[in-house]
Design an enzyme around this catalytic site. Structure first.
Site, PDB file in Angstrom:
ATOM      1  N   THR A   7       9.131  53.001  71.673  1.00  0.00           N
ATOM      2  CA  THR A   7       9.611  51.645  71.454  1.00  0.00           C
ATOM      3  C   THR A   7      10.031  51.045  72.783  1.00  0.00           C
ATOM      4  OG1 THR A   7      11.269  50.270  70.342  1.00  0.00           O
ATOM      5  CG2 THR A   7      11.955  52.460  70.982  1.00  0.00           C
ATOM      6  N   GLN A  10      15.479  49.248  73.843  1.00  0.00           N
ATOM      7  CA  GLN A  10      16.441  50.271  74.284  1.00  0.00           C
ATOM      8  C   GLN A  10      17.615  50.407  73.308  1.00  0.00           C
ATOM      9  OE1 GLN A  10      15.955  52.511  76.933  1.00  0.00           O
ATOM     10  NE2 GLN A  10      13.928  51.590  76.912  1.00  0.00           N
ATOM     11  N   ASP A  70       8.357  51.066  62.407  1.00  0.00           N
ATOM     12  CA  ASP A  70       7.891  49.710  62.194  1.00  0.00           C
ATOM     13  C   ASP A  70       8.684  49.137  61.036  1.00  0.00           C
ATOM     14  OD1 ASP A  70       6.256  47.555  63.020  1.00  0.00           O
ATOM     15  OD2 ASP A  70       4.936  47.843  61.317  1.00  0.00           O
ATOM     16  N   SER A  71       9.033  47.879  61.152  1.00  0.00           N
ATOM     17  CA  SER A  71       9.872  47.285  60.121  1.00  0.00           C
ATOM     18  C   SER A  71       9.633  45.793  60.059  1.00  0.00           C
ATOM     19  CB  SER A  71      11.348  47.564  60.410  1.00  0.00           C
ATOM     20  OG  SER A  71      11.686  47.086  61.695  1.00  0.00           O
ATOM     21  N   GLY A 154      16.349  38.968  64.473  1.00  0.00           N
ATOM     22  CA  GLY A 154      15.239  38.774  63.541  1.00  0.00           C
ATOM     23  C   GLY A 154      15.573  37.707  62.512  1.00  0.00           C
ATOM     24  N   LYS A 176      26.514  45.928  58.233  1.00  0.00           N
ATOM     25  CA  LYS A 176      25.055  45.848  58.322  1.00  0.00           C
ATOM     26  C   LYS A 176      24.435  47.244  58.427  1.00  0.00           C
ATOM     27  CE  LYS A 176      21.107  44.358  60.953  1.00  0.00           C
ATOM     28  NZ  LYS A 176      20.477  43.681  62.084  1.00  0.00           N
ATOM     29  N   HIS A 181      18.042  48.553  56.019  1.00  0.00           N
ATOM     30  CA  HIS A 181      16.800  49.282  55.808  1.00  0.00           C
ATOM     31  C   HIS A 181      16.614  50.353  56.881  1.00  0.00           C
ATOM     32  CE1 HIS A 181      16.346  45.945  58.475  1.00  0.00           C
ATOM     33  NE2 HIS A 181      15.098  46.206  58.786  1.00  0.00           N
ATOM     34  N   ARG A 182      16.906  49.994  58.135  1.00  0.00           N
ATOM     35  CA  ARG A 182      16.709  50.952  59.224  1.00  0.00           C
ATOM     36  C   ARG A 182      17.708  52.099  59.114  1.00  0.00           C
ATOM     37  NH1 ARG A 182      16.664  47.672  63.152  1.00  0.00           N
ATOM     38  NH2 ARG A 182      14.439  47.330  63.048  1.00  0.00           N
TER      39      ARG A 182
END
Lengths: 197, 197
Positions: A7, A10, A70-71, A154, A176, A181-182
């Site tokens: 990725t 960082q 990936d998201s 995002g 959060k 999701h992550r």
């Protein structure tokens, strides 16, 4: 054990490094490796496929195990868009603001002020010998057409998680991370990695 | 541990059951379970995606870990066809003979008598909680337009593995299993499952 996290972000590297420290896994970024490899094209039509392509691409070339993620945001009334194109919805180097503006525009064109939606994240761990594992995390909710809040990134200012009245960008970092999701995908990922090591 | 193998092919069930016996994994087929679930559509554009879709579909509905496999033949000069459509190349319920005939026709239309090709197999193991692992196996070779041999199935009479002069359908079962894409994928799969258990 040395693992590459494929990725350019960082912040994500730090997050994953922190989580894997207790497993004696050293997470290194592509930048740390100082290799110049063309990044693979993201041709997948799904998050899994994109994360898988990225992970296997680097695993084969570096001959090291590789993590990729990936998201994105899946908006029901837009037929699943922006989906795998979440980061580049308004164009290749689009900013969050441009992507958010396009999402709002698309919803308004349909006469909508909101739509059911979900954030989805896939982590993939690939060994050079073409096997590996994945974990998925998602958070359900809805998107609105009036952005609110300045936290996160995002589509967070447009996304309201199920059971909340605040947008993701109005939540504290701790809130959060707990529901994201992550966060969920990463939790399962760590469990699986622990088993495999 | 009970694991469902999502396939209608009882030959594959026996093969996997045999391999997993030593791990104390009981492999049951969809038929053994006697549940009537609509099979999922195969909408994936890759073997991984199809195997993944099948495995997660059943894992969620049965609340059991599920194994799925997808495999096929990738012919270079046909742009990767038949690929994920290998089993239904000549139509939904096509026979091996019909699929082989279409492959030969397509090659001849291009004025070709052979093309580089590979057989690919993906195994996926999915837990109901949306994580799991995969393994890939492949065997490189070429396809020809004159079928030979009566062993095996699928495109075996047209496929000559690298380093061989015989088609896959002319090899003994033992030879085929030793070099086959499915055999290689399964071997890695068993190793990974052993780690996870």
């Amino acid at each position: 054990m040395k693992v590459v996290f494929a990725t350019g972000n960082q912040g994500k590297v730090r997050e994953v490094r922190e989580k894997l420290k207790s497993l004696n896994v050293e997470v290194i970024s592509l930048k740390d490796l100082n290799v110049s490899l063309e990044p693979p094209e993201e041709t997948g039509e799904t998050f899994l496929e994109n994360a898988y392509q990225k992970a296997t691409y680097y695993a084969k070339r570096l001959n090291l195990p590789v993590i990729a993620e990936d998201s994105g945001l899946v908006v029901e009334k837009l037929g699943g868009l922006p989906g795998v194109r979440s980061a580049r919805f308004a164009g290749e180097n689009a900013t969050d603001e441009e992507n958010n503006a396009l999402l709002i525009k698309k919803l308004k064109e349909l006469g909508l002020t909101e739509s059911p939606a979900k954030y989805v994240s896939f982590f993939v761990f690939s060994y050079p010998e073409t096997f590996g594992f994945w974990s998925e995390g998602e958070v359900k909710g809805k998107v609105i057409t009036e952005p609110r809040g300045s936290g996160g990134f995002g589509y967070d200012p447009l996304f309201i998680p199920e059971g909340y009245s605040k947008t993701m960008a109005e939540l504290t970092i701790e809130e959060k991370n707990r529901i994201s999701h992550r966060g969920k995908a990463l939790e399962k990922f760590v469990r699986l990695l622990k088993d495999v090591l």
